[in-house]
Scaffold this active site. Structure first.
Site, PDB file in Angstrom:
ATOM      1  N   HIS A   1       0.614  -1.181   0.072  1.00 22.05           N
ATOM      2  CA  HIS A   1      -0.152  -0.044   0.017  1.00 22.05           C
ATOM      3  C   HIS A   1       0.984   1.084  -0.012  1.00 22.05           C
ATOM      4  O   HIS A   1       1.824   1.476   0.322  1.00 22.05           O
ATOM      5  CB  HIS A   1      -0.874  -0.113   1.101  1.00 22.05           C
ATOM      6  CG  HIS A   1      -1.619  -1.099   1.518  1.00 22.05           C
ATOM      7  ND1 HIS A   1      -2.094  -1.811   2.622  1.00 22.05           N
ATOM      8  CD2 HIS A   1      -2.380  -1.919   0.336  1.00 22.05           C
ATOM      9  CE1 HIS A   1      -2.782  -2.821   2.376  1.00 22.05           C
ATOM     10  NE2 HIS A   1      -3.211  -3.009   1.096  1.00 22.05           N
TER      11      HIS A   1
ATOM     12  N   LYS B 290       6.020   6.038   6.964  1.00 25.31           N
ATOM     13  CA  LYS B 290       5.560   5.323   7.977  1.00 25.31           C
ATOM     14  C   LYS B 290       7.001   5.053   8.707  1.00 25.31           C
ATOM     15  O   LYS B 290       7.865   4.564   8.419  1.00 25.31           O
ATOM     16  CB  LYS B 290       4.828   4.058   7.552  1.00 25.31           C
ATOM     17  CG  LYS B 290       3.791   4.318   6.820  1.00 25.31           C
ATOM     18  CD  LYS B 290       3.070   3.183   6.326  1.00 25.31           C
ATOM     19  CE  LYS B 290       1.787   3.448   5.478  1.00 25.31           C
ATOM     20  NZ  LYS B 290       1.138   2.294   5.034  1.00 25.31           N
TER      21      LYS B 290
ATOM     22  N   TYR C 296       1.936   1.430  13.802  1.00 25.70           N
ATOM     23  CA  TYR C 296       2.860   2.437  12.893  1.00 25.70           C
ATOM     24  C   TYR C 296       2.346   3.905  13.059  1.00 25.70           C
ATOM     25  O   TYR C 296       1.122   4.098  13.097  1.00 25.70           O
ATOM     26  CB  TYR C 296       2.665   2.039  11.480  1.00 25.70           C
ATOM     27  CG  TYR C 296       1.408   1.664  10.798  1.00 25.70           C
ATOM     28  CD1 TYR C 296       0.977   2.845   9.834  1.00 25.70           C
ATOM     29  CD2 TYR C 296       0.592   0.599  11.006  1.00 25.70           C
ATOM     30  CE1 TYR C 296      -0.020   2.579   9.138  1.00 25.70           C
ATOM     31  CE2 TYR C 296      -0.563   0.464  10.436  1.00 25.70           C
ATOM     32  CZ  TYR C 296      -1.002   1.332   9.436  1.00 25.70           C
ATOM     33  OH  TYR C 296      -2.085   1.057   8.808  1.00 25.70           O
TER      34      TYR C 296
ATOM     35  N   ASP D 276      -6.984  -6.397  -1.696  1.00 27.25           N
ATOM     36  CA  ASP D 276      -5.193  -6.760  -1.810  1.00 27.25           C
ATOM     37  C   ASP D 276      -5.293  -7.796  -2.706  1.00 27.25           C
ATOM     38  O   ASP D 276      -4.191  -8.264  -3.247  1.00 27.25           O
ATOM     39  CB  ASP D 276      -4.718  -7.318  -0.538  1.00 27.25           C
ATOM     40  CG  ASP D 276      -4.178  -5.834   0.355  1.00 27.25           C
ATOM     41  OD1 ASP D 276      -4.582  -4.794  -0.041  1.00 27.25           O
ATOM     42  OD2 ASP D 276      -3.829  -6.036   1.721  1.00 27.25           O
TER      43      ASP D 276
END
Length: 190
Positions: free
Chosen positions: A61, A71, A131, A169
């Site tokens: 992603h 991130k 995250y 996904d």
């Protein structure tokens, strides 16, 4: 903290300084001052957490500008194989990836800058994954690359028949079919 470079410039592993004794352990999981000094100037605005079971693959992603995200990822429980793929058109490492095992035992974190697709596979019965993001989530800016794009050469370390994906996904484009989103040399932090 110790900052460890990877094969792709900008993607770094962070190892915190761990203090252990008979009671257990303590470590500073994030310091804005130290991160800015040792990695890059950044301002994280959102923390996320997910829980997954063995065999789950999430990714690959990213968010498109102007909502692109860096991130800083880590595992609270269990073990993952964390992946960052360079998707900056024109980059000398375009299409290459970094794979790092993150676990509750090694306390490692991975910093993934803007311009990269991110994903992970769950290698233990259960994982709690956290995250930090430096931009807010925007559903209209979602982007992704197929987790099983063979040109990326990713070994997710899970037998194919045991991989668990979300419906979304399962159908992302291959890297070669992705419209250019990021270009190498652009300042993605303006």
């Amino acid at each position: 903290m110790t900052v460890i470079p990877t094969a792709i410039n900008g993607v770094v592993i962070i190892e915190p300084r761990l203090f252990e004794d008979a009671r257990g352990y303590f470590f500073e999981s994030f310091s804005q001052r130290d991160f800015n000094r040792q990695v890059r100037e950044i301002h994280f605005v959102q923390d996320n957490e997910s829980k997954s079971t063995y065999g789950v693959v999430r990714g690959l992603h990213f968010q498109k500008p102007p909502y692109a995200q860096s991130k800083l990822v880590r595992v609270i429980k269990g073990t993952v194989l964390d992946i960052a793929v360079d998707i900056r058109l024109g980059s000398p490492t375009f299409g290459q990836h970094v794979a790092v095992e993150l676990s509750e035992e090694n306390h490692r974190q991975l910093f993934i800058p803007r311009g990269f697709a991110h994903g992970f596979s769950v290698l233990t019965p259960e994982v709690i994954f956290q995250y930090k993001c430096d931009n807010f989530y925007d559903p209209t800016s979602e982007g992704a690359v197929a987790w099983n794009d063979t040109t990326l050469g990713i070994n997710w370390r899970i037998p194919a028949e045991q991989i668990i994906l979300s419906a979304k996904d399962a159908y992302h484009p291959l890297l070669k079919d992705l419209e250019p989103v990021f270009r190498f040399g652009e300042n993605l932090y303006e």
